[in-house]
Motif scaffolding. Structure first.
Motif, PDB file in Angstrom:
ATOM      1  N   GLY A  84      -4.493  11.498   1.962  1.00 55.34           N
ATOM      2  CA  GLY A  84      -3.111  11.261   2.362  1.00 55.34           C
ATOM      3  C   GLY A  84      -2.936  10.218   3.444  1.00 55.34           C
ATOM      4  N   LYS A  85      -4.007   9.496   3.798  1.00 55.37           N
ATOM      5  CA  LYS A  85      -3.906   8.528   4.891  1.00 55.37           C
ATOM      6  C   LYS A  85      -4.529   7.186   4.497  1.00 55.37           C
ATOM      7  CE  LYS A  85      -4.127  12.024   8.558  1.00 55.37           C
ATOM      8  NZ  LYS A  85      -4.815  12.474   9.787  1.00 55.37           N
ATOM      9  N   HIS A  86      -4.009   6.134   5.096  1.00 56.80           N
ATOM     10  CA  HIS A  86      -4.623   4.806   4.985  1.00 56.80           C
ATOM     11  C   HIS A  86      -5.746   4.769   6.019  1.00 56.80           C
ATOM     12  CE1 HIS A  86      -4.290   0.285   4.323  1.00 56.80           C
ATOM     13  NE2 HIS A  86      -5.154   0.397   5.319  1.00 56.80           N
ATOM     14  N   GLN A  87      -6.975   4.731   5.525  1.00 53.11           N
ATOM     15  CA  GLN A  87      -8.108   4.751   6.441  1.00 53.11           C
ATOM     16  C   GLN A  87      -8.613   3.333   6.705  1.00 53.11           C
ATOM     17  OE1 GLN A  87     -12.108   6.308   5.358  1.00 53.11           O
ATOM     18  NE2 GLN A  87     -11.728   7.831   6.961  1.00 53.11           N
ATOM     19  N   ILE A  88      -8.937   3.077   7.973  1.00 47.83           N
ATOM     20  CA  ILE A  88      -9.475   1.771   8.378  1.00 47.83           C
ATOM     21  C   ILE A  88     -10.847   2.034   8.978  1.00 47.83           C
ATOM     22  CG2 ILE A  88      -9.073  -0.333   9.699  1.00 47.83           C
ATOM     23  CD1 ILE A  88      -6.093   0.674   9.889  1.00 47.83           C
ATOM     24  N   ARG A  89     -11.858   1.535   8.313  1.00 49.73           N
ATOM     25  CA  ARG A  89     -13.236   1.754   8.757  1.00 49.73           C
ATOM     26  C   ARG A  89     -13.828   0.447   9.254  1.00 49.73           C
ATOM     27  NH1 ARG A  89     -15.023   6.389   5.556  1.00 49.73           N
ATOM     28  NH2 ARG A  89     -17.189   6.033   6.228  1.00 49.73           N
ATOM     29  N   ARG A  90     -14.748   0.554  10.191  1.00 46.56           N
ATOM     30  CA  ARG A  90     -15.490  -0.617  10.658  1.00 46.56           C
ATOM     31  C   ARG A  90     -16.697  -0.821   9.773  1.00 46.56           C
ATOM     32  NH1 ARG A  90     -13.407   3.456  12.918  1.00 46.56           N
ATOM     33  NH2 ARG A  90     -15.161   4.063  14.238  1.00 46.56           N
TER      34      ARG A  90
END
Length: 422
Positions: free
Chosen positions: A365-371
């Protein structure tokens, strides 16, 4: 219900639209000196600049060689060279003087072409291929110099205004002043320029646990990383930044804001969630700033709005979470593009679609931003999602975006990647 990432980005853009319009308002332009190493570097021009003179301002030599009248060596050939006596030398910075017909005037690169000469023959193609009697050179200048080929009028001559003509538009409003632009302004003799004002940003990191680097840490205390990361990020966008830290005390935070009445924008970190000591929320929510959640990870708790101030115009506020990665990613997503556009900078990161080096999971349910890090084979290796893993961010070369609605991706799946090592 949580806002989407795009909805919150639009909210911030609307909130800051009046401020960013005022930055581009010619009536608010500032004059800055163009002195080397001065304040002009990175600023954005508020008005067009026309050149007050031609560049070059006089015809000058493109080469070390001899200035001649082309007609004097028109008949020269390898079998029948034309020998001319040598005239007075002309170095860069010397007055142009007058060329004597039927002679060869030694000229150095950048030297003014003497009146009467219309071409330059490079030293390498004359006989002898060196200057005679100049700077310790051997040979008898009285013997003259021989030319074995004709030369076209204008050869190796930089004509007046060949770079910039008198009155020509030199730089347009909206141009960012980098090394080449500052050189162009210096070349026409300008000493100042009108530039857009910089947004005055007050950055306040909150938390009773925060200590400045270099101070002694006691039990339960940590060093403040948010001020360092966001101040650097703001400076990269051309903003003028004032920094402060506040304990978990609403009155202390409001006192800091009151001490900066000229701020154009307030950015805070920490104190925006649902804990018992949410100082930013406690201080600013009753005064017009709204708080909620954005469907992104990390960086879910967010705040934005116009802060009501007694006797002053309302102040735009953008409130970020306190975890260092959350704060920095929030700036990346919501503020960096807007502020860079106002500063005349490229606002978007370089975007690629690259395959994953390994499978990953993501909250659906979320826009995930990973490094992540680019690998030699063109794939991207993705780090852990924790919002406290600042060292992981410091080593990253990319940000990897996993949109809402996706729970897992296999190795080899293509993902949107933003370069952050530019």
């Amino acid at each position: 219900m949580a806002s989407t990432l795009d909805e919150h980005a639009a909210r911030i853009a609307n909130l800051l639209a009046p401020l960013l319009r005022s930055v581009a308002d010619p009536a608010r332009a500032e004059t800055v000196t163009l002195a080397p190493g001065g304040p002009a570097r990175g600023r954005v021009l508020a008005a067009d600049i026309a050149s007050p003179l031609p560049v070059p301002p006089f015809a000058n030599s493109q080469m070390d060689g001899y200035a001649v009248r082309s007609a004097d060596i028109a008949a020269a050939s390898a079998d029948h060279p034309v020998r001319l006596p040598i005239g007075p030398v002309r170095a860069a910075g010397d007055a142009a003087g007058t060329h004597r017909p039927g002679s060869a005037t030694p000229v150095m690169t950048g030297a003014a072409i003497p009146a009467g000469a219309d071409a330059v023959v490079p030293i390498e193609v004359v006989d002898p291929p060196r200057f005679l009697g100049i700077g310790g050179s051997d040979g008898d200048p009285g013997a003259g110099v021989a030319f074995s080929a004709p030369v076209a009028p204008g050869a190796f001559v930089r004509e007046v205004g060949s770079d910039v003509t008198d009155g020509q538009l030199l730089l347009t409003a909206g141009t960012r002043l980098g090394p080449a632009q500052l050189a162009a302004l210096a070349a026409v003799g300008l000493t100042s320029a009108r530039v857009r004002p910089r947004p005055r940003v007050l950055l306040v990191s909150t938390g009773h646990e925060l200590r400045a680097p270099g101070e002694q840490l006691e039990s339960g205390q940590i060093y403040d990383a948010n001020t360092a990361s966001l101040a650097a990020s703001l400076l990269d966008t051309g903003a003028d930044v004032a920094c402060a830290t506040a304990p978990d005390d609403a009155d202390a935070l409001l006192a800091i804001v009151a001490a900066h009445p000229d701020a154009d924008l307030l950015i805070t970190t920490g104190g925006v969630s649902a804990g018992a000591f949410e100082v930013v929320r406690d201080a600013l929510e009753p005064r017009g700033v709204s708080f909620g959640h954005v469907a992104m990870q990390p960086g879910g708790p967010q705040g934005a709005g116009m802060l009501r101030r007694e006797g002053l115009a309302p102040l735009p506020v953008v409130a970020f979470p306190g975890n260092p990665v959350s704060a920095l990613l929030s700036f990346e997503m919501f503020l960096r593009p807007l502020l860079r556009r106002a500063a005349g900078l490229r606002e978007r990161r370089e975007v690629r679609w690259l395959p994953l080096a390994h499978a990953i999971d993501s909250p659906q349910g979320k826009h995930q931003i990973r490094r992540g890090m680019l690998r030699d084979d063109g794939s991207v290796s993705v780090g852990a999602p924790g919002s406290h893993l600042l060292h992981d961010y410091a080593r990253a070369t990319v940000l990897v975006h996993v949109p809402s609605g996706i729970a897992a991706l296999p190795a080899g799946a293509e993902v949107e990647v933003w370069r952050i090592d530019e």
